[in-house]
Design an enzyme around this catalytic site. Structure first.
Site, PDB file in Angstrom:
ATOM      1  N   TYR A 238     -18.292  30.009   0.499  1.00 41.47           N
ATOM      2  CA  TYR A 238     -19.566  29.356   0.758  1.00 41.47           C
ATOM      3  C   TYR A 238     -20.686  30.107   0.041  1.00 41.47           C
ATOM      4  O   TYR A 238     -20.431  31.029  -0.718  1.00 41.47           O
ATOM      5  CB  TYR A 238     -19.757  29.192   2.264  1.00 41.47           C
TER       6      TYR A 238
ATOM      7  N   ASN B  79     -15.092  32.815   2.507  1.00 37.11           N
ATOM      8  CA  ASN B  79     -14.446  31.501   2.340  1.00 37.11           C
ATOM      9  C   ASN B  79     -15.102  30.597   1.307  1.00 37.11           C
ATOM     10  O   ASN B  79     -15.047  29.374   1.415  1.00 37.11           O
ATOM     11  CB  ASN B  79     -14.353  30.779   3.686  1.00 37.11           C
TER      12      ASN B  79
ATOM     13  N   HIS C  98     -22.210  34.058   7.713  1.00 31.18           N
ATOM     14  CA  HIS C  98     -20.935  33.676   7.092  1.00 31.18           C
ATOM     15  C   HIS C  98     -21.025  33.958   5.593  1.00 31.18           C
ATOM     16  O   HIS C  98     -21.620  33.195   4.838  1.00 31.18           O
ATOM     17  CB  HIS C  98     -20.645  32.199   7.348  1.00 31.18           C
TER      18      HIS C  98
ATOM     19  N   ARG D 169     -19.721  38.282   8.092  1.00 35.68           N
ATOM     20  CA  ARG D 169     -18.318  37.952   7.834  1.00 35.68           C
ATOM     21  C   ARG D 169     -18.079  37.931   6.330  1.00 35.68           C
ATOM     22  O   ARG D 169     -18.850  37.326   5.574  1.00 35.68           O
ATOM     23  CB  ARG D 169     -17.951  36.598   8.438  1.00 35.68           C
TER      24      ARG D 169
ATOM     25  N   PRO E 276     -14.580  32.220  14.538  1.00 35.24           N
ATOM     26  CA  PRO E 276     -15.311  30.980  14.240  1.00 35.24           C
ATOM     27  C   PRO E 276     -14.362  29.919  13.714  1.00 35.24           C
ATOM     28  O   PRO E 276     -13.626  30.146  12.759  1.00 35.24           O
ATOM     29  CB  PRO E 276     -16.327  31.416  13.178  1.00 35.24           C
ATOM     30  N   LEU E 277     -14.359  28.761  14.361  1.00 35.41           N
ATOM     31  CA  LEU E 277     -13.397  27.701  14.052  1.00 35.41           C
ATOM     32  C   LEU E 277     -14.117  26.371  13.872  1.00 35.41           C
ATOM     33  O   LEU E 277     -14.620  25.804  14.834  1.00 35.41           O
ATOM     34  CB  LEU E 277     -12.386  27.566  15.198  1.00 35.41           C
ATOM     35  N   THR E 278     -14.183  25.879  12.653  1.00 34.04           N
ATOM     36  CA  THR E 278     -14.789  24.574  12.416  1.00 34.04           C
ATOM     37  C   THR E 278     -13.952  23.501  13.107  1.00 34.04           C
ATOM     38  O   THR E 278     -12.754  23.402  12.878  1.00 34.04           O
ATOM     39  CB  THR E 278     -14.876  24.303  10.909  1.00 34.04           C
TER      40      THR E 278
ATOM     41  N   GLY F 255      -7.752  32.684  15.669  1.00 39.54           N
ATOM     42  CA  GLY F 255      -8.220  31.334  15.454  1.00 39.54           C
ATOM     43  C   GLY F 255      -7.272  30.300  15.989  1.00 39.54           C
ATOM     44  O   GLY F 255      -7.448  29.758  17.071  1.00 39.54           O
TER      45      GLY F 255
ATOM     46  N   GLY G  22      -4.424  35.498  10.386  1.00 36.69           N
ATOM     47  CA  GLY G  22      -2.974  35.555  10.472  1.00 36.69           C
ATOM     48  C   GLY G  22      -2.405  36.510  11.499  1.00 36.69           C
ATOM     49  O   GLY G  22      -1.228  36.869  11.410  1.00 36.69           O
TER      50      GLY G  22
ATOM     51  N   ASN H 140     -11.406  27.993  -1.565  1.00 40.47           N
ATOM     52  CA  ASN H 140     -12.545  27.349  -2.214  1.00 40.47           C
ATOM     53  C   ASN H 140     -12.760  27.833  -3.644  1.00 40.47           C
ATOM     54  O   ASN H 140     -13.888  27.892  -4.136  1.00 40.47           O
ATOM     55  CB  ASN H 140     -13.833  27.565  -1.406  1.00 40.47           C
TER      56      ASN H 140
END
Length: 376
Positions: free
Chosen positions: A189, A187, A184, A236, A28-30, A329, A308, A244
């Site tokens: 959220y 990260n 999600h 995820r 998933p890539l914003t 990603g 990575g 964050n």
């Protein structure tokens, strides 16, 4: 001719009811390209996802907001309106035309938002002024990169409404024709904010013990699986992640408990972000996939490792059995035909970070496939 260098990545694998032909997953890539106002997927997005689809491959969409008040990133798409559902159908059709599969990632940004984007005061499990005071924390808003707005703590009576937002978004994803959904929970959220004691200071049924801090995540998962069933639902997580402003006093115990609880849902997979990455930056090159290796001992279904990875390290983690699939990603950004390039040992096109979060075709749909480079 296919190379033998990445043999493990190009063996079939069963993911819930999906029969995949290879194990190279698009993470998933914003990318901030949804039409505004309305957070609506568009033709440019359909082209982008269609370019990156592959026969028997899996794509996980960019994080997709479950309600207007869940918004925290300008240009991100949503799954809270009928117009969005219809628009996603065109994206899905582009992926299916290449023989690909696609899961929707469901997202509530929580405190990682600005009122300029969400239209309301951001919410969190607890109030932490140090989060919005930290100059390193920025979010995407119509006016550009700005600090998060001061947030407020959710009242316990508001939580069922957000759980229902997850259920409604899951139903809209089903109506659009996705193959499944991914929650999600990483990260920094909202789901992660409830999980970790660095951000959750509640003293009610959603705070304190690991069991209580996991409650919100598990209730959201119950709502989503009520629509999809477990085998088309995924989660995820980011154990030990620091993006964050996240931290927990005992991440091994927390995520060990959570993942053990996830077993009862019989999920299609869990998507594990390795702590060696922070956002889209690799903190430590060459570090082992420690989170996947540890949670493999607990989780009974498939694991996607993310964060990575290079083609060779992805091959190693799958061949060793630490993960079943690997999500890429940054390399998928600049290599729309990434599975083919990995399988055939073809050189990768470098990515340009400066266009990751812009708003047009530049750095989005203009990266060529390998054949175009050869004939140029």
């Amino acid at each position: 001719m296919a190379s033998q260098t990445h043999k493990a990545l190009f063996t079939p694998v069963q993911l819930g009811p999906l029969s995949l032909k290879h194990r190279v997953v698009m993470a998933p890539l914003t990318r901030s390209r949804a039409t505004q106002p309305g957070d609506i997927p568009n033709a440019l997005m359909a082209e982008y996802y269609g370019q990156r689809a592959s026969d028997g491959g899996l794509i996980i969409t960019e994080a997709t907001t479950i309600s207007p008040t869940a918004r925290g990133w300008f240009g991100a798409p949503g799954l809270y309106s009928d117009e969005q559902v219809e628009a996603w159908k065109k994206v899905i059709a582009a992926v299916r035309a290449k023989g690909g599969h696609i899961f929707a990632q469901l997202w509530h940004t929580g405190r990682s938002s600005n009122i300029e984007t969400s239209g309301t005061i951001p919410v969190a499990p607890s109030v932490d002024p140090s989060y919005w005071d930290d100059e390193s924390h920025v979010v995407s808003a119509p006016s550009g990169w700005v600090k998060p707005s001061p947030h407020r703590a959710l009242d316990i009576n508001e939580i069922p409404g957000i759980i229902e937002d997850y259920r409604k978004a899951a139903q809209r994803a089903k109506d659009a024709g996705f193959d499944g959904v991914e929650l999600h929970g990483g990260n920094g959220y909202l789901l992660a904010q409830f999980l970790e004691d660095g951000s959750n200071k509640r003293t009610d049924a959603y705070g304190g013990s690991i069991e209580n801090r996991s409650r919100f995540f598990l209730e959201a998962l119950e709502a989503v699986t009520s629509v999809w069933g477990g085998n088309r639902t995924a989660a995820r997580i980011a154990p030990g992640g620091t993006w964050n402003g996240m931290h927990d006093s005992n991440p091994e115990a927390l995520y060990g408990y959570l993942v053990d609880q996830l077993n009862r849902f019989d999920l299609a997979y869990i998507n594990i972000i390795e702590p060696r990455v922070k956002g889209n930056i690799v903190l430590e090159e060459g570090q082992q996939p420690t989170a996947a290796m540890q949670l493999r001992k607990i989780f009974k279904n498939k694991i996607i490792a993310a964060g990575g990875f290079e083609p060779d390290t992805a091959e190693d983690v799958v061949a060793a059995g630490h993960a079943d699939l690997v999500a890429f990603g940054r390399h998928f950004v600049s290599n729309p035909d990434l599975p083919k390039r990995i399988e055939q040992d073809l050189p990768l096109t470098p990515y340009n970070r400066d266009t990751f979060y812009t708003f047009d075709a530049l750095g989005y749909t203009d990266y060529p496939v390998f054949e175009q480079l050869v004939t140029a």
